[in-house]
Write an enzyme that holds these catalytic residues in place. Structure first.
Site, PDB file in Angstrom:
ATOM      1  N   PHE A 176      36.830 -30.545 -13.453  1.00 61.81           N
ATOM      2  CA  PHE A 176      37.588 -29.705 -14.375  1.00 61.81           C
ATOM      3  C   PHE A 176      38.046 -28.392 -13.754  1.00 61.81           C
ATOM      4  O   PHE A 176      38.842 -27.685 -14.344  1.00 61.81           O
ATOM      5  CB  PHE A 176      36.755 -29.430 -15.631  1.00 61.81           C
ATOM      6  CG  PHE A 176      36.375 -30.675 -16.363  1.00 61.81           C
ATOM      7  CD1 PHE A 176      37.326 -31.367 -17.091  1.00 61.81           C
ATOM      8  CD2 PHE A 176      35.094 -31.176 -16.298  1.00 61.81           C
ATOM      9  CE1 PHE A 176      37.001 -32.529 -17.766  1.00 61.81           C
ATOM     10  CE2 PHE A 176      34.754 -32.345 -16.967  1.00 61.81           C
ATOM     11  CZ  PHE A 176      35.708 -33.022 -17.700  1.00 61.81           C
ATOM     12  N   HIS A 177      37.555 -28.045 -12.570  1.00 62.09           N
ATOM     13  CA  HIS A 177      37.925 -26.770 -11.962  1.00 62.09           C
ATOM     14  C   HIS A 177      39.098 -26.886 -10.985  1.00 62.09           C
ATOM     15  O   HIS A 177      39.502 -25.906 -10.393  1.00 62.09           O
ATOM     16  CB  HIS A 177      36.710 -26.144 -11.264  1.00 62.09           C
ATOM     17  CG  HIS A 177      36.211 -26.943 -10.104  1.00 62.09           C
ATOM     18  ND1 HIS A 177      35.406 -28.051 -10.273  1.00 62.09           N
ATOM     19  CD2 HIS A 177      36.417 -26.812  -8.781  1.00 62.09           C
ATOM     20  CE1 HIS A 177      35.130 -28.561  -9.087  1.00 62.09           C
ATOM     21  NE2 HIS A 177      35.739 -27.825  -8.160  1.00 62.09           N
ATOM     22  N   HIS A 178      39.677 -28.075 -10.824  1.00 65.45           N
ATOM     23  CA  HIS A 178      40.876 -28.243  -9.994  1.00 65.45           C
ATOM     24  C   HIS A 178      42.100 -27.741 -10.758  1.00 65.45           C
ATOM     25  O   HIS A 178      42.062 -27.601 -11.975  1.00 65.45           O
ATOM     26  CB  HIS A 178      41.053 -29.721  -9.642  1.00 65.45           C
ATOM     27  CG  HIS A 178      40.199 -30.153  -8.491  1.00 65.45           C
ATOM     28  ND1 HIS A 178      40.518 -31.222  -7.711  1.00 65.45           N
ATOM     29  CD2 HIS A 178      39.049 -29.681  -7.985  1.00 65.45           C
ATOM     30  CE1 HIS A 178      39.596 -31.389  -6.777  1.00 65.45           C
ATOM     31  NE2 HIS A 178      38.696 -30.460  -6.938  1.00 65.45           N
TER      32      HIS A 178
ATOM     33  N   ASP B  14      34.742 -31.698  -3.139  1.00 61.37           N
ATOM     34  CA  ASP B  14      33.946 -31.450  -4.343  1.00 61.37           C
ATOM     35  C   ASP B  14      33.279 -32.727  -4.845  1.00 61.37           C
ATOM     36  O   ASP B  14      32.120 -32.724  -5.259  1.00 61.37           O
ATOM     37  CB  ASP B  14      34.822 -30.852  -5.443  1.00 61.37           C
ATOM     38  CG  ASP B  14      35.338 -29.470  -5.083  1.00 61.37           C
ATOM     39  OD1 ASP B  14      34.613 -28.740  -4.382  1.00 61.37           O
ATOM     40  OD2 ASP B  14      36.459 -29.128  -5.491  1.00 61.37           O
TER      41      ASP B  14
END
Length: 198
Positions: free
Chosen positions: A92-94, A120
């Site tokens: 979710f942090h891309h 990741d």
């Protein structure tokens, strides 16, 4: 354990099914396997079962329409229908949730090849979570494993439960307004000591 090397997902033909039966793995029809299966027979995979990167031990079965990916299953396990083990990870942090930016297998023919190794995902252990099931475990229908978890020997997991943390040996896990552990099973001596019956 015998290793059945398969480089991609394939629907098992009747000929291959018969060859696997001689190695004591029974496939009940329309199964898909891939990416190396390790097993010690006898093992039974019900109809419509998909098995990818699976290791399964003797006298265990997986019932119809279940999916077991990147999972290890001990001996004497009973896994009901529509169970999902080894679900895909999403980061979710891309900049985008879409896998087309970092794992391009869905759209490679349109956009060209993108490096398949995301650092990741590598740090998490890959693009699919890992499930480890002990011996003599009973998993009810429609159970889901969306995270890396270990299920201890002799545990019982109730129908429809979503498992997001490790399950202790001989625990009973039920769902209903949230997953909860109940008291441990009352088990015979040979199960408590992880022995096989005579």
């Amino acid at each position: 354990m015998p290793i059945v090397p398969v480089n991609k997902i394939v629907t098992v033909s009747p000929t291959l099914s018969e060859q696997l039966m001689q190695l004591h793995i029974e496939l009940e029809g329309n199964n898909s396997i891939g990416r190396n299966i390790k097993f010690r027979g006898p093992v039974n995979l019900g109809p419509e079962v998909m098995a990818l990167r699976l290791q399964i031990d003797s006298y265990s079965y997986i019932a119809r329409s279940s999916r077991a990916s990147t999972s290890t299953i001990g001996s004497y396990c009973c896994i009901a229908h529509n169970v999902e083990m080894g679900m895909g990870r999403h980061l979710f942090h891309h900049p985008s949730i879409s896998q087309s930016f970092f794992k391009n297998r869905f759209f490679m023919r349109f956009s060209g090849e993108i490096e398949d190794r995301d650092p990741d995902l590598d740090a998490l252990g890959g693009d699919v979570n890992e499930v480890r099931i002990g011996n003599d475990v009973w998993i009810g229908a429609h159970v889901k494993f969306p995270k890396d978890v270990t299920v201890g020997h002799g545990a019982v997991i109730g129908t429809g439960t979503i498992i997001t943390k490790d399950v202790p040996p001989y625990a009973v896990v039920v769902s209903g307004g949230g997953t909860r552990f109940t008291k441990n099973c009352q088990v015979p001596f040979f199960r408590r000591n992880n022995q096989r019956p005579a």
